[in-house]
Design a protein around this motif. Sequence first.
Motif, mmCIF file in Angstrom:
data_model
loop_
_atom_site.group_PDB
_atom_site.id
_atom_site.type_symbol
_atom_site.label_atom_id
_atom_site.label_comp_id
_atom_site.label_asym_id
_atom_site.label_seq_id
_atom_site.Cartn_x
_atom_site.Cartn_y
_atom_site.Cartn_z
ATOM 1 N N LYS A 294 -14.873 3.817 -6.533
ATOM 2 C CA LYS A 294 -14.048 3.313 -5.439
ATOM 3 C C LYS A 294 -12.715 4.054 -5.426
ATOM 4 N N ALA A 295 -12.319 4.486 -4.229
ATOM 5 C CA ALA A 295 -11.069 5.234 -4.108
ATOM 6 C C ALA A 295 -9.882 4.419 -4.610
ATOM 7 N N GLY A 296 -9.839 3.142 -4.250
ATOM 8 C CA GLY A 296 -8.713 2.297 -4.667
ATOM 9 C C GLY A 296 -8.581 2.195 -6.163
ATOM 10 N N SER A 297 -9.707 2.127 -6.854
ATOM 11 C CA SER A 297 -9.689 2.033 -8.312
ATOM 12 C C SER A 297 -9.155 3.321 -8.937
ATOM 13 N N ILE A 298 -9.577 4.458 -8.401
ATOM 14 C CA ILE A 298 -9.099 5.734 -8.941
ATOM 15 C C ILE A 298 -7.602 5.896 -8.689
ATOM 16 N N VAL A 299 -7.132 5.490 -7.520
ATOM 17 C CA VAL A 299 -5.700 5.548 -7.221
ATOM 18 C C VAL A 299 -4.915 4.693 -8.213
ATOM 19 N N ARG A 300 -5.421 3.508 -8.513
ATOM 20 C CA ARG A 300 -4.729 2.629 -9.465
ATOM 21 C C ARG A 300 -4.705 3.235 -10.862
ATOM 22 N N GLN A 301 -5.801 3.844 -11.276
ATOM 23 C CA GLN A 301 -5.842 4.437 -12.612
ATOM 24 C C GLN A 301 -4.943 5.666 -12.716
ATOM 25 N N LEU A 302 -4.841 6.434 -11.637
ATOM 26 C CA LEU A 302 -3.888 7.544 -11.637
ATOM 27 C C LEU A 302 -2.452 7.022 -11.684
ATOM 28 N N ALA A 303 -2.199 5.900 -10.991
ATOM 29 C CA ALA A 303 -0.863 5.309 -11.012
ATOM 30 C C ALA A 303 -0.464 4.894 -12.425
ATOM 31 N N GLU A 304 -1.444 4.446 -13.207
ATOM 32 C CA GLU A 304 -1.171 4.075 -14.597
ATOM 33 C C GLU A 304 -0.742 5.280 -15.430
ATOM 34 N N LYS A 305 -1.086 6.471 -14.956
ATOM 35 C CA LYS A 305 -0.676 7.716 -15.610
ATOM 36 C C LYS A 305 0.615 8.276 -15.012
ATOM 37 N N GLY A 306 1.204 7.540 -14.051
ATOM 38 C CA GLY A 306 2.447 7.980 -13.423
ATOM 39 C C GLY A 306 2.243 8.885 -12.227
ATOM 40 N N ILE A 307 1.005 8.936 -11.702
ATOM 41 C CA ILE A 307 0.686 9.809 -10.563
ATOM 42 C C ILE A 307 0.385 8.942 -9.349
ATOM 43 N N ALA A 308 1.164 9.092 -8.292
ATOM 44 C CA ALA A 308 1.004 8.278 -7.087
ATOM 45 C C ALA A 308 0.291 9.073 -6.001
ATOM 46 N N CYS A 309 -0.729 8.457 -5.401
ATOM 47 C CA CYS A 309 -1.402 9.021 -4.236
ATOM 48 C C CYS A 309 -1.933 7.859 -3.405
ATOM 49 N N ASN A 310 -2.552 8.152 -2.266
ATOM 50 C CA ASN A 310 -2.973 7.105 -1.339
ATOM 51 C C ASN A 310 -4.459 7.191 -1.033
ATOM 52 N N THR A 311 -5.074 6.043 -0.788
ATOM 53 C CA THR A 311 -6.400 6.032 -0.194
ATOM 54 C C THR A 311 -6.263 6.235 1.313
ATOM 55 N N THR A 312 -7.258 6.882 1.919
ATOM 56 C CA THR A 312 -7.311 6.983 3.381
ATOM 57 C C THR A 312 -8.579 6.315 3.897
ATOM 58 N N GLY A 313 -9.287 5.644 3.011
ATOM 59 C CA GLY A 313 -10.504 4.926 3.334
ATOM 60 C C GLY A 313 -11.114 4.428 2.040
ATOM 61 N N PRO A 314 -12.209 3.667 2.096
ATOM 62 C CA PRO A 314 -12.831 3.128 0.880
ATOM 63 C C PRO A 314 -13.290 4.197 -0.102
ATOM 64 N N LYS A 315 -13.572 5.393 0.421
ATOM 65 C CA LYS A 315 -14.111 6.456 -0.428
ATOM 66 C C LYS A 315 -13.240 7.709 -0.449
ATOM 67 N N THR A 316 -12.102 7.701 0.224
ATOM 68 C CA THR A 316 -11.305 8.925 0.349
ATOM 69 C C THR A 316 -9.875 8.728 -0.139
ATOM 70 N N ILE A 317 -9.331 9.804 -0.691
ATOM 71 C CA ILE A 317 -7.981 9.806 -1.268
ATOM 72 C C ILE A 317 -7.235 11.033 -0.761
ATOM 73 N N ARG A 318 -5.927 10.870 -0.554
ATOM 74 C CA ARG A 318 -5.092 11.982 -0.105
ATOM 75 C C ARG A 318 -3.986 12.251 -1.113
ATOM 76 N N MET A 319 -3.750 13.540 -1.356
ATOM 77 C CA MET A 319 -2.600 14.004 -2.128
ATOM 78 C C MET A 319 -1.857 15.033 -1.288
ATOM 79 N N VAL A 320 -0.531 14.964 -1.292
ATOM 80 C CA VAL A 320 0.283 15.891 -0.511
ATOM 81 C C VAL A 320 1.333 16.521 -1.418
ATOM 82 N N THR A 321 1.410 17.838 -1.410
ATOM 83 C CA THR A 321 2.422 18.539 -2.202
ATOM 84 C C THR A 321 3.669 18.771 -1.359
#
Length: 346
Positions: A294-321
């Motif tokens: 699940k995209a939301g779960s991966i986003v939360r686990q990355l946040a626990e590592k200090g890395i913030a990103c966003n879901t754009t749907g149930p299965k999709t994630i976006r990162m912007v440099t």
Amino acid sequence: MAIQIDFRSDTVTKPTAGMLEAMMSAKVGDDVFGEDETVNRLEHKLAALFNMEAGLFCPSGTMSNQIAIKCFTQPMDEVICDQTAHVYRYEGGGIAYHSMASVRLLNGSRGILTPELIEPEINEANIHYPNSSLVVLENTVNKGGGACYSLAQIEPIHTLCNIKGLKLHLDGARIFNALIRTGDAARDYGKYFDGISVCLSKGLGAPVGSVLLGSAETITKAVKIRKAFGGGMRQAGFLAAAGIYTLDHHIDRLSADHHHAQALAGALGKVSYVFSVMPVDTNIVLFEVAEGFKAGSIVRQLAEKGIACNTTGPKTIRMVTHLDISSEMIDMAIENIIHLHPSVHK
């Protein structure tokens, strides 16, 4: 853990020391009276850069886009754009609310439209149909993972609009990213568009603002619409100074953001929890998680590592440099991406 690396958007940047100095030393006046010389200088600078007659400083890209749409349409008209377009999806229903126009949605490849897609959707004169009056392109395409138009792609769309009597507006949210990618010249854009919205607060790193470019007649009309929208700022030169600074100092460095995005995409393409990564053209990385994740779960686990990103749907994630992402941060993010082991079905 507090956010250490913020990939949520290129709007999260903070002003640099040089930008703050430029802001604090700006010469200002009352912009509603046309007396803020720094605002005037920003508007003239961008108009000249894109070879257009005039410009209008607005608080946001949403406002500059919606002003343009109101300038170029009448009630019961129809706006043609891609179904992913920011003006349709993310501007609060502003086309209907402000301009009382309907929208014809097309399905471009990663949000990129072509004359072949547009022409069949232009309505003939008929009392049953709205009047097709405006085509809106987005460069780069947010939902298309930073896909961008070249001038070679824009020219035939302009020709079609000219033949059919439609106006052509560019939501240039990340136009300088597109210019860095394609190598096209900003000055060549003016002959193709009736309006261009140039955002300063994304990759360029200014804290606030967008400038609408157009003919002198269009901008005269736009000034009144901006006032009615509540966008008549006063001593706005403090903000405009940031825009001037970023145009002078932050355009060429966008290539670093593109390089960082490609590095992230390369790492994401190698891990088991990612199904696919959309091609990376500029500074946006969109990826789909693999089956069972699940995209939301991966986003939360990355946040626990200090890395913030966003879901754009149930299965999709976006990162912007962006400006505030260093090479060292990219290396740290890649290390965490590679060693992240998210649980299936969580």
